[in-house]
Design a protein around this motif. Structure first.
Motif, PDB file in Angstrom:
ATOM      1  N   THR A  56       0.825  -1.218   0.000  1.00  0.00           N
ATOM      2  CA  THR A  56       0.000   0.000   0.000  1.00  0.00           C
ATOM      3  C   THR A  56       0.856   1.263   0.000  1.00  0.00           C
ATOM      4  O   THR A  56       0.586   2.238  -0.724  1.00  0.00           O
ATOM      5  CB  THR A  56      -0.934  -0.003   1.219  1.00  0.00           C
ATOM      6  N   ARG A 112       2.449   1.687  -3.366  1.00  0.00           N
ATOM      7  CA  ARG A 112       1.460   2.139  -4.355  1.00  0.00           C
ATOM      8  C   ARG A 112       1.145   3.623  -4.152  1.00  0.00           C
ATOM      9  O   ARG A 112       1.082   4.407  -5.114  1.00  0.00           O
ATOM     10  CB  ARG A 112       0.191   1.306  -4.222  1.00  0.00           C
ATOM     11  N   ASN A 113       0.967   4.011  -2.882  1.00  0.00           N
ATOM     12  CA  ASN A 113       0.704   5.425  -2.588  1.00  0.00           C
ATOM     13  C   ASN A 113       1.891   6.308  -2.970  1.00  0.00           C
ATOM     14  O   ASN A 113       1.707   7.440  -3.451  1.00  0.00           O
ATOM     15  CB  ASN A 113       0.370   5.611  -1.117  1.00  0.00           C
ATOM     16  N   LEU A 141       4.157   5.676  -5.332  1.00  0.00           N
ATOM     17  CA  LEU A 141       4.216   5.798  -6.796  1.00  0.00           C
ATOM     18  C   LEU A 141       3.150   6.776  -7.307  1.00  0.00           C
ATOM     19  O   LEU A 141       3.413   7.567  -8.221  1.00  0.00           O
ATOM     20  CB  LEU A 141       4.026   4.417  -7.442  1.00  0.00           C
ATOM     21  N   THR A 142       1.968   6.681  -6.681  1.00  0.00           N
ATOM     22  CA  THR A 142       0.901   7.619  -7.070  1.00  0.00           C
ATOM     23  C   THR A 142       1.306   9.057  -6.765  1.00  0.00           C
ATOM     24  O   THR A 142       1.104   9.981  -7.581  1.00  0.00           O
ATOM     25  CB  THR A 142      -0.394   7.277  -6.328  1.00  0.00           C
ATOM     26  N   ALA A 143       1.908   9.256  -5.587  1.00  0.00           N
ATOM     27  CA  ALA A 143       2.340  10.607  -5.191  1.00  0.00           C
ATOM     28  C   ALA A 143       3.431  11.123  -6.116  1.00  0.00           C
ATOM     29  O   ALA A 143       3.432  12.296  -6.518  1.00  0.00           O
ATOM     30  CB  ALA A 143       2.805  10.589  -3.750  1.00  0.00           C
ATOM     31  N   SER A 171       3.942  10.193  -9.192  1.00  0.00           N
ATOM     32  CA  SER A 171       3.329  10.474 -10.492  1.00  0.00           C
ATOM     33  C   SER A 171       2.615  11.817 -10.468  1.00  0.00           C
ATOM     34  O   SER A 171       2.725  12.613 -11.411  1.00  0.00           O
ATOM     35  CB  SER A 171       2.359   9.352 -10.866  1.00  0.00           C
ATOM     36  N   ARG A 172       1.861  12.036  -9.383  1.00  0.00           N
ATOM     37  CA  ARG A 172       1.162  13.309  -9.264  1.00  0.00           C
ATOM     38  C   ARG A 172       2.150  14.475  -9.157  1.00  0.00           C
ATOM     39  O   ARG A 172       1.931  15.554  -9.716  1.00  0.00           O
ATOM     40  CB  ARG A 172       0.255  13.288  -8.037  1.00  0.00           C
ATOM     41  N   ASP A 219       3.430  15.161 -12.540  1.00  0.00           N
ATOM     42  CA  ASP A 219       2.407  15.877 -13.323  1.00  0.00           C
ATOM     43  C   ASP A 219       2.338  17.350 -12.916  1.00  0.00           C
ATOM     44  O   ASP A 219       2.204  18.245 -13.767  1.00  0.00           O
ATOM     45  CB  ASP A 219       1.038  15.215 -13.125  1.00  0.00           C
TER      46      ASP A 219
END
Length: 366
Positions: free
Chosen positions: A32, A35-36, A38-40, A42-43, A46
């Motif tokens: 978890t 995953r969080n 990698l999401t952070a 990526s964001r 961006d």
């Protein structure tokens, strides 16, 4: 930015106790977190790209097209990966621009003061031009058939009552000159040539006071009466009457140009000599010749008139009359000499010999 104490406490509460947690649960927690993360990331990537695009979008605006701003935006783009560094770089750039703006404000204030000084200087010059125009008709009163008539009247704008209005018009004139001057620079054209064409005495006076505001009146001398006419009506005069009007203006201008207003002990009318070629073709009538001679006398102007006409109406107006004849030269073929005989006036006390040469050229007859 670092997390607040409350946020840090919430994060700690979400972390399982490795001493009591099951291995399977710990593994799920790790996944978890990854995953969080990698999401952070990526964001974050961006947001960095969006921020860079926003900076580039601002830099692309026309107002920032000059190279002067390029280094500023380049410095910001190099710091988009670090919000802290980006904020510091932005603060440095902002402080630099604010410092330059303060300096520009001082410079602009100095320029505004200088423009006001220049406008005051030119306003005084236009005032002087207005006053001098009003002086041209000075001393133009002569006696015509027993009446004193001012042959030339020039009325100009009242400077004292209109001064503030003239000041505003001159300011508008200079604002337009400045704007057109900037356009000239943008077009890479010659600024000195532009200024030389637009800043002239005529343009200054016309745009500030208005040439049309100058009222000019003369007198049309007829055989039995004198008729006041405007400047626009002068051209409608007949040949002799029109010549007299032109002569009045010419002698007044000569008098104005030679007058010394600073001399308090004389009338300021310096002697002048005017040579005219055949002026009596249409002005041999006595009612025209008399005021013409009166104007010359009033303006202290000696007339030397070359004419083939005679008659009492002309001869009676002159103190001295000479007859000039061209004689064939006995020295050289094709040349002439001039003989002069004095037929009216006091004997000549001293004569100075002058050489005249008359030539015919073939191209003159083509």
């Amino acid at each position: 930015m670092s997390a607040s104490p409350e946020e840090q406490e919430q994060i700690r509460q979400q972390i399982p106790d490795i001493e009591t947690v099951e291995a399977q649960e710990l593994t799920r927690y790790q996944k978890t977190v990854k995953r969080n993360l990698l999401t952070a990331l990526s964001r974050l990537k961006d947001e960095q790209n969006r921020l860079a695009e926003e900076i580039r979008s601002i830099a692309a605006k026309d107002i920032y097209a000059e190279d002067y701003f390029k280094k500023t935006f380049d410095s910001l783009l190099t710091q988009t990966a670090s919000p802290k560094n980006l904020a510091e770089q932005y603060a440095v750039n902002k402080a630099s621009y604010e410092s330059q703006l303060e300096k520009l404000k001082i410079d602009l204030a100095s320029i505004d003061n200088e423009q006001k000084n220049i406008e005051e200087m030119f306003l005084e010059y236009v005032r002087s031009v207005n006053a001098n125009i009003a002086m041209i008709d000075k001393n133009s009163t002569i006696s015509v058939r027993g009446r004193n008539i001012k042959m030339l009247k020039i009325q100009v704008a009242d400077w004292e009552s209109e001064q503030e209005h003239f000041r505003m018009k001159l300011h508008d004139y200079f604002e337009q000159v400045i704007q057109n001057g900037l356009d000239t620079i943008d077009k890479n054209e010659n600024l000195n040539e532009f200024l030389g064409n637009v800043i002239t005495t005529k343009r200054l006076y016309d745009d500030t006071v208005g040439i049309g505001s100058v009222k000019i009146k003369l007198y049309k001398i007829e055989a039995e009466r004198e008729v006041p006419i405007t400047w626009a009506e002068v051209s409608a005069n007949s040949g002799g009457e029109g010549f007299l009007s032109a002569f009045v203006i010419l002698t007044c201008l000569l008098s104005y140009m030679r007058r010394d207003e600073s001399d308090l002990f004389t009338t300021g009318e310096e002697g002048k000599v005017l040579i005219m070629d055949n002026p009596f073709a249409q002005t041999n009538a006595e009612h025209l010749l008399k005021p013409l001679m009166e104007m010359a006398k009033k303006m202290n102007t000696q007339l030397i008139c070359l004419s083939g006409l005679g008659g009492d109406s002309i001869y009676n107006r002159f103190d001295n009359i000479y007859v000039l004849k061209l004689m064939d030269s006995s020295i050289r073929s094709g040349a002439w000499r001039m003989e002069a005989s004095h037929i009216k006036g006091e004997p000549v006390k001293r004569m100075v010999l002058s050489e005249f040469r008359v030539e015919e050229r073939e191209q003159d007859w083509k």
